[in-house]
Design a protein around this motif. Structure first.
Motif, PDB file in Angstrom:
ATOM      1  N   GLU A 186      39.009 -35.208  15.133  1.00 25.70           N
ATOM      2  CA  GLU A 186      39.614 -35.189  16.475  1.00 25.70           C
ATOM      3  C   GLU A 186      39.137 -33.999  17.286  1.00 25.70           C
ATOM      4  N   LYS A 187      38.789 -32.903  16.626  1.00 20.85           N
ATOM      5  CA  LYS A 187      38.306 -31.714  17.336  1.00 20.85           C
ATOM      6  C   LYS A 187      36.801 -31.521  17.147  1.00 20.85           C
TER       7      LYS A 187
ATOM      8  N   ILE B 143      40.475 -18.325  15.051  1.00 23.23           N
ATOM      9  CA  ILE B 143      40.966 -17.164  15.797  1.00 23.23           C
ATOM     10  C   ILE B 143      40.962 -15.891  14.939  1.00 23.23           C
ATOM     11  N   GLY B 144      40.795 -16.050  13.616  1.00 26.30           N
ATOM     12  CA  GLY B 144      40.798 -14.876  12.743  1.00 26.30           C
ATOM     13  C   GLY B 144      42.210 -14.396  12.440  1.00 26.30           C
ATOM     14  N   ILE B 145      42.309 -13.428  11.535  1.00 28.45           N
ATOM     15  CA  ILE B 145      43.600 -12.892  11.104  1.00 28.45           C
ATOM     16  C   ILE B 145      43.537 -11.379  11.161  1.00 28.45           C
ATOM     17  N   ASP B 146      44.553 -10.782  11.740  1.00 31.10           N
ATOM     18  CA  ASP B 146      44.632  -9.316  11.785  1.00 31.10           C
ATOM     19  C   ASP B 146      44.682  -8.776  10.353  1.00 31.10           C
ATOM     20  N   SER B 147      43.907  -7.718  10.095  1.00 28.56           N
ATOM     21  CA  SER B 147      43.841  -7.152   8.732  1.00 28.56           C
ATOM     22  C   SER B 147      45.213  -6.698   8.245  1.00 28.56           C
ATOM     23  N   ARG B 148      46.118  -6.351   9.158  1.00 27.75           N
ATOM     24  CA  ARG B 148      47.460  -5.936   8.757  1.00 27.75           C
ATOM     25  C   ARG B 148      48.273  -7.102   8.212  1.00 27.75           C
ATOM     26  N   ASP B 149      47.813  -8.332   8.491  1.00 24.82           N
ATOM     27  CA  ASP B 149      48.537  -9.521   8.026  1.00 24.82           C
ATOM     28  C   ASP B 149      47.931 -10.146   6.774  1.00 24.82           C
ATOM     29  N   TYR B 150      46.888  -9.520   6.196  1.00 26.39           N
ATOM     30  CA  TYR B 150      46.211 -10.133   5.055  1.00 26.39           C
ATOM     31  C   TYR B 150      47.168 -10.423   3.897  1.00 26.39           C
ATOM     32  N   SER B 151      48.067  -9.510   3.604  1.00 26.55           N
ATOM     33  CA  SER B 151      48.993  -9.717   2.480  1.00 26.55           C
ATOM     34  C   SER B 151      50.246 -10.479   2.915  1.00 26.55           C
ATOM     35  N   LYS B 152      50.558 -10.434   4.205  1.00 27.45           N
ATOM     36  CA  LYS B 152      51.799 -11.046   4.679  1.00 27.45           C
ATOM     37  C   LYS B 152      51.689 -12.559   4.823  1.00 27.45           C
ATOM     38  N   ILE B 153      50.488 -13.066   5.117  1.00 24.58           N
ATOM     39  CA  ILE B 153      50.362 -14.496   5.419  1.00 24.58           C
ATOM     40  C   ILE B 153      50.674 -15.370   4.201  1.00 24.58           C
TER      41      ILE B 153
ATOM     42  N   ASN C 226      45.870 -27.237   2.163  1.00 22.47           N
ATOM     43  CA  ASN C 226      46.669 -26.372   3.038  1.00 22.47           C
ATOM     44  C   ASN C 226      45.785 -25.376   3.785  1.00 22.47           C
ATOM     45  N   ILE C 227      44.803 -24.805   3.086  1.00 21.36           N
ATOM     46  CA  ILE C 227      43.889 -23.852   3.735  1.00 21.36           C
ATOM     47  C   ILE C 227      43.042 -24.569   4.792  1.00 21.36           C
ATOM     48  N   LEU C 228      42.537 -25.761   4.461  1.00 23.17           N
ATOM     49  CA  LEU C 228      41.695 -26.510   5.392  1.00 23.17           C
ATOM     50  C   LEU C 228      42.482 -26.940   6.625  1.00 23.17           C
ATOM     51  N   GLU C 229      43.770 -27.333   6.426  1.00 29.27           N
ATOM     52  CA  GLU C 229      44.593 -27.720   7.576  1.00 29.27           C
ATOM     53  C   GLU C 229      44.767 -26.549   8.537  1.00 29.27           C
ATOM     54  N   ASN C 230      45.021 -25.334   7.984  1.00 29.84           N
ATOM     55  CA  ASN C 230      45.141 -24.155   8.844  1.00 29.84           C
ATOM     56  C   ASN C 230      43.821 -23.873   9.555  1.00 29.84           C
ATOM     57  N   ALA C 231      42.714 -24.044   8.814  1.00 30.48           N
ATOM     58  CA  ALA C 231      41.399 -23.781   9.420  1.00 30.48           C
ATOM     59  C   ALA C 231      41.148 -24.727  10.595  1.00 30.48           C
ATOM     60  N   VAL C 232      41.503 -26.002  10.419  1.00 33.75           N
ATOM     61  CA  VAL C 232      41.318 -26.969  11.510  1.00 33.75           C
ATOM     62  C   VAL C 232      42.267 -26.657  12.661  1.00 33.75           C
ATOM     63  N   LYS C 233      43.519 -26.327  12.336  1.00 35.81           N
ATOM     64  CA  LYS C 233      44.536 -26.085  13.361  1.00 35.81           C
ATOM     65  C   LYS C 233      44.180 -24.904  14.260  1.00 35.81           C
ATOM     66  N   TYR C 234      43.659 -23.830  13.660  1.00 32.77           N
ATOM     67  CA  TYR C 234      43.420 -22.607  14.428  1.00 32.77           C
ATOM     68  C   TYR C 234      41.942 -22.394  14.769  1.00 32.77           C
ATOM     69  N   SER C 235      41.136 -23.458  14.712  1.00 43.24           N
ATOM     70  CA  SER C 235      39.732 -23.390  15.124  1.00 43.24           C
ATOM     71  C   SER C 235      39.536 -24.212  16.395  1.00 43.24           C
ATOM     72  N   GLY C 236      38.576 -23.783  17.201  1.00 44.60           N
ATOM     73  CA  GLY C 236      38.293 -24.507  18.441  1.00 44.60           C
ATOM     74  C   GLY C 236      37.462 -25.751  18.189  1.00 44.60           C
ATOM     75  N   ARG C 237      37.228 -26.497  19.269  1.00 48.39           N
ATOM     76  CA  ARG C 237      36.412 -27.703  19.175  1.00 48.39           C
ATOM     77  C   ARG C 237      34.962 -27.337  18.915  1.00 48.39           C
TER      78      ARG C 237
END
Length: 412
Positions: free
Chosen positions: A281-282, A348-358, A313-324
């Protein structure tokens, strides 16, 4: 105080001791009787030799040689009868036997009383020590009821030390069990709090939309808009409910992760297929790269179903937060003791401060782009739980444009 069991044991011991001493006494009487008869016989033989007029040297020689002479014994008896000593000889024998019986019987009786008294004292002391040990065991068990599982004991030989050692092991198990129960209570409490918080927003939005649709006079365009929002919140609730069910089943042990030797490429391919429609779809390209020969046919120990779920789950997040018109690359590299799977997106990437929190439960990050998208914040938490349950791990780092998720699965 001697218990019934110890008292019976002491009585049996006393009876056995008495029987043994009676046997010794009987044997001693028999031996003494034989000795006195031999002595009387030797005396009669000596008297017979005197009757025949033997010399002192011959008499002494006969005594030391201990020869058995029936004729001399007979002459000696006749001599004692003529001299009137037959009755005195019998009286002397009886007197000596009585003295022997009195002395020996008294000694054996004294020994019996001493032995039985010592046995009684030993039995009583043993019973007292055993009662003390039972009291100690009882006090330790009472401590267990109060939550104190410390068992003081010394490493020594003996049954007592072994029993205390087992009580100590039991105490440690109970302590671990109690801690686990307490942790489960805290986890349940935290889970209920998190669920309430997660359900509050979509339920409130859905309620507001339905109330507006019911009470307000809305145009068709407004009705369509609110219906769309209600459908969206319903889908969000459905997705959240499924995620919460999986979390609950995972944390309570209802989900059993079982590793089998299965082709890892099949698992990855199924995960890719589960999100392929959303990627199309994208117009997002999904590329699988094998950096090592033999990976396509390699079977490794893992749970195909739940590992597929984790990767999806990882692939769904990758698709959700990636552009067309972007690309998601999946790389697999074989190492000595593990297989490494890298999933790199151009999102969009992830802030390094959130690496352990996500990877925490219900955490979604603080980026504005994340807030715009629907999500429950449980996908990566489940992914981490699934991988760790089968001895694997997951981490994240920055990529050239987006993020790189690194999965490690053990080959052992």
């Amino acid at each position: 105080m001697i218990g019934k069991r110890e008292k019976i044991g002491w009585v049996k011991f006393s009876v056995c001791t008495a029987a043994i001493l009676l046997c010794i006494f009987g044997y001693a009487l028999f031996s003494e009787d034989r000795r006195l008869i031999r002595e009387e016989k030797q005396l009669q033989e000596t008297a017979g030799m005197l009757e025949e007029g033997k010399t002192k040297e011959e008499i002494l020689y006969h005594i030391f040689q201990e020869d058995d002479e029936k004729a001399l014994e007979k002459k000696g008896k006749q001599f004692f009868v003529r001299a009137g000593f037959e009755e005195e000889t019998k009286a002397r024998y009886q007197s000596r036997m009585v003295q022997y019986i009195v002395h020996t019987g008294g000694a054996l009786l004294g020994a019996y009383l001493l032995i039985t008294a010592a046995a009684y004292i030993w039995t009583r002391e043993t019973s007292r020590r055993r009662e003390q040990e039972f009291e100690q065991f009882g006090s330790v068990i009472e401590q267990f009821y109060t939550g104190n599982y410390q068992v003081p004991y010394k490493e020594e030989e003996g049954m007592k030390s072994q029993l205390f050692s087992r009580l100590n092991s039991l105490g440690k198990r109970l302590e671990v069990q109690e801690k686990r129960i307490q942790d489960e209570k805290e986890t349940t409490k935290s889970l209920v709090t998190d669920i309430s918080h997660q359900l509050k927003t979509p339920v409130t939005s859905l309620k507001m939309c339905l109330e507006l649709l019911e009470e307000e006079e809305l145009s068709k365009e407004e009705q369509k808009e609110f219906l769309g929002q209600a459908v969206g919140q319903t889908r969000r609730l459905d997705s959240l409910t499924k995620a919460l069910i999986n979390i609950s089943r995972m944390e309570t042990g209802m989900i059993s992760v079982k590793k089998i030797h299965a082709p890892i490429m099949d698992t990855v391919a199924q995960a890719v297929s589960s999100v392929y429609g959303k990627a199309q779809e994208k117009n997002i390209e999904m590329e699988v790269v094998k950096n090592s020969d033999g990976i396509a046919d390699m079977a490794i120990p893992h749970d195909p179903h739940w590992t597929r779920e984790a990767i999806a789950n990882i692939l769904e997040n990758a698709v959700k937060y990636s552009g067309r018109d972007t690309c998601i690359q999946i790389r697999m590299m074989r190492r000595t003791s593990f297989l490494r799977i890298e999933i790199e997106d151009q999102g969009i990437g992830i802030d390094s401060r959130d690496y352990s929190k996500i990877f925490q439960r219900f955490y979604r990050g603080t980026a504005p782009q994340v807030k715009k998208e629907d999500g429950s914040g449980v996908g990566l938490y489940l992914t981490r739980s699934i991988l760790e349950a089968q001895g694997g791990s997951i981490s994240v780092s920055a990529g050239k444009q987006g993020s790189i998720f690194k999965i490690h699965l053990s080959l052992l």
